[in-house]
Design an enzyme around this catalytic site. Structure first.
Site, PDB file in Angstrom:
ATOM      1  CE  LYS A  11      21.503  56.033 -34.870  1.00 56.38           C
ATOM      2  NZ  LYS A  11      22.313  57.286 -34.934  1.00 56.38           N
ATOM      3  CE1 TYR A  51      18.771  59.329 -39.120  1.00 53.66           C
ATOM      4  CE2 TYR A  51      19.245  57.298 -40.308  1.00 53.66           C
ATOM      5  CZ  TYR A  51      19.169  58.010 -39.113  1.00 53.66           C
ATOM      6  OH  TYR A  51      19.493  57.397 -37.931  1.00 53.66           O
ATOM      7  CG  PHE A  59      26.170  63.773 -41.111  1.00 49.58           C
ATOM      8  CD1 PHE A  59      24.966  63.093 -40.960  1.00 49.58           C
ATOM      9  CD2 PHE A  59      26.296  65.016 -40.510  1.00 49.58           C
ATOM     10  CE1 PHE A  59      23.909  63.631 -40.245  1.00 49.58           C
ATOM     11  CE2 PHE A  59      25.245  65.577 -39.791  1.00 49.58           C
ATOM     12  CZ  PHE A  59      24.046  64.873 -39.663  1.00 49.58           C
ATOM     13  NE  ARG A  87      16.704  64.416 -28.903  1.00 52.78           N
ATOM     14  CZ  ARG A  87      17.360  64.173 -30.036  1.00 52.78           C
ATOM     15  NH1 ARG A  87      17.050  63.145 -30.808  1.00 52.78           N
ATOM     16  NH2 ARG A  87      18.360  64.946 -30.404  1.00 52.78           N
ATOM     17  NE  ARG A 104      23.160  58.821 -29.579  1.00 46.21           N
ATOM     18  CZ  ARG A 104      22.372  59.732 -30.133  1.00 46.21           C
ATOM     19  NH1 ARG A 104      22.233  60.917 -29.574  1.00 46.21           N
ATOM     20  NH2 ARG A 104      21.728  59.470 -31.258  1.00 46.21           N
ATOM     21  CG  ASN A 114      25.061  58.012 -32.466  1.00 52.02           C
ATOM     22  OD1 ASN A 114      24.409  57.179 -33.095  1.00 52.02           O
ATOM     23  ND2 ASN A 114      24.837  59.310 -32.560  1.00 52.02           N
ATOM     24  CG  HIS A 117      16.832  57.656 -34.496  1.00 46.28           C
ATOM     25  ND1 HIS A 117      17.126  58.904 -34.981  1.00 46.28           N
ATOM     26  CD2 HIS A 117      15.477  57.573 -34.455  1.00 46.28           C
ATOM     27  CE1 HIS A 117      15.978  59.542 -35.237  1.00 46.28           C
ATOM     28  NE2 HIS A 117      14.971  58.756 -34.923  1.00 46.28           N
ATOM     29  CD  GLU A 128      12.098  59.947 -36.463  1.00 43.14           C
ATOM     30  OE1 GLU A 128      12.161  59.454 -35.308  1.00 43.14           O
ATOM     31  OE2 GLU A 128      12.901  60.803 -36.868  1.00 43.14           O
TER      32      GLU A 128
HETATM   33  P1  ATP Z   1      19.399  60.657 -33.893  1.00 46.67           P
HETATM   34  O1  ATP Z   1      18.635  61.513 -34.904  1.00 46.67           O
HETATM   35  O2  ATP Z   1      20.079  59.462 -34.494  1.00 46.67           O
HETATM   36  O3  ATP Z   1      18.591  60.324 -32.686  1.00 46.67           O
HETATM   37  P2  ATP Z   1      20.689  63.054 -32.986  1.00 46.67           P
HETATM   38  O4  ATP Z   1      19.341  63.702 -33.078  1.00 46.67           O
HETATM   39  O5  ATP Z   1      21.458  63.157 -31.709  1.00 46.67           O
HETATM   40  O6  ATP Z   1      20.617  61.524 -33.339  1.00 46.67           O
HETATM   41  P3  ATP Z   1      21.240  64.205 -35.587  1.00 46.67           P
HETATM   42  O7  ATP Z   1      21.889  65.543 -35.689  1.00 46.67           O
HETATM   43  O8  ATP Z   1      19.772  64.080 -35.855  1.00 46.67           O
HETATM   44  O9  ATP Z   1      21.619  63.587 -34.153  1.00 46.67           O
HETATM   45  O10 ATP Z   1      22.037  63.233 -36.571  1.00 46.67           O
HETATM   46  C1  ATP Z   1      21.483  61.987 -36.950  1.00 46.67           C
HETATM   47  C2  ATP Z   1      22.571  60.941 -36.916  1.00 46.67           C
HETATM   48  O11 ATP Z   1      23.543  61.247 -37.904  1.00 46.67           O
HETATM   49  C3  ATP Z   1      23.369  60.862 -35.609  1.00 46.67           C
HETATM   50  O12 ATP Z   1      22.772  60.082 -34.617  1.00 46.67           O
HETATM   51  C4  ATP Z   1      24.675  60.227 -36.082  1.00 46.67           C
HETATM   52  O13 ATP Z   1      24.535  58.813 -36.274  1.00 46.67           O
HETATM   53  C5  ATP Z   1      24.834  60.886 -37.443  1.00 46.67           C
HETATM   54  N1  ATP Z   1      25.658  62.106 -37.351  1.00 46.67           N
HETATM   55  C6  ATP Z   1      25.313  63.288 -36.778  1.00 46.67           C
HETATM   56  N2  ATP Z   1      26.296  64.198 -36.864  1.00 46.67           N
HETATM   57  C7  ATP Z   1      27.300  63.580 -37.523  1.00 46.67           C
HETATM   58  C8  ATP Z   1      28.601  63.979 -37.946  1.00 46.67           C
HETATM   59  N3  ATP Z   1      29.070  65.204 -37.699  1.00 46.67           N
HETATM   60  N4  ATP Z   1      29.361  63.064 -38.597  1.00 46.67           N
HETATM   61  C9  ATP Z   1      28.905  61.821 -38.855  1.00 46.67           C
HETATM   62  N5  ATP Z   1      27.675  61.379 -38.491  1.00 46.67           N
HETATM   63  C10 ATP Z   1      26.895  62.246 -37.836  1.00 46.67           C
HETATM   64 MG    MG Z   2      18.070  63.499 -34.809  1.00 46.84          MG
END
Ligand code: ATP
Ligand code: MG
Length: 140
Positions: A11, A51, A59, A87, A104, A114, A117, A128
């Site tokens: 990212k 997304y 968010f 993951r 992370r 973070n 992805h 994806e």
């Molecule tokens: P990713 O999909 O990026 O691999 P993830 O599956 O751990 O991460 P998701 O819940 O899918 O997390 O959220 C997608 C992304 O949105 C997160 O990686 C983060 O960058 C952002 N995100 C998630 N939760 C929050 C939050 N509470 N506030 C701000 N940004 C968030």
């Molecule tokens: Mg995710």
């Protein structure tokens, strides 16, 4: 366990801090092979489409702003159980809650910024990977 492919994104917070090599080394040391990779700047429409599954989340708008704030490195990782393995290497979404030694925990700045992805299931990985790459760009 079957050999899988998963979509990974390094990212904007990580490309800005020159962490691409550090992150790729972690993937390779963990047995994942980078079978496709390119550095791109997502447009707003491209980030929103990627997304779309998070459209209803509070968010979503901020996440799309952030993902278009700088270049990203999109990549396909291949290996045994690659989706879950990646993951594990990434760690929990919130760097403060991620296990020590994960990307992370070690490198993440915040729950949003973070570093990485990773696809979360075979269906999302297929969507994806197809979103970011043509089949001809992936070579194992
Ligand atoms: P990713 O999909 O990026 O691999 P993830 O599956 O751990 O991460 P998701 O819940 O899918 O997390 O959220 C997608 C992304 O949105 C997160 O990686 C983060 O960058 C952002 N995100 C998630 N939760 C929050 C939050 N509470 N506030 C701000 N940004 C968030
Ligand atoms: Mg995710």
């Amino acid at each position: 366990m079957a050999v899988e492919r998963t979509l990974s994104i390094i990212k904007p917070d990580a490309t800005r801090r020159n962490l691409t090599g550090d992150i790729n080394t972690r993937f390779e040391k963990a047995g994942l092979r980078i079978v496709a990779q390119k550095r791109i700047r997502l447009t707003r429409a491209q980030a929103e489409g990627f997304y779309a599954v998070h459209k209803a989340r509070p968010f979503y708008g901020a996440l799309c702003d952030y993902m278009t704030s700088g270049p990203v490195v999109v990549q396909v990782l291949e290996g045994e159980g690659a989706i879950a393995r990646n993951r594990e290497i990434m760690g929990a979404t919130d760097p403060k809650k991620a296990a020590k030694g994960t990307i992370r925990a070690d490198l993440g700045e915040s729950i949003e910024a973070n570093c990485v992805h990773g696809s979360d299931a075979p269906e999302t990985a297929a969507f994806e990977i197809g979103y970011m790459f043509a089949g001809i760009e992936i070579t194992g």
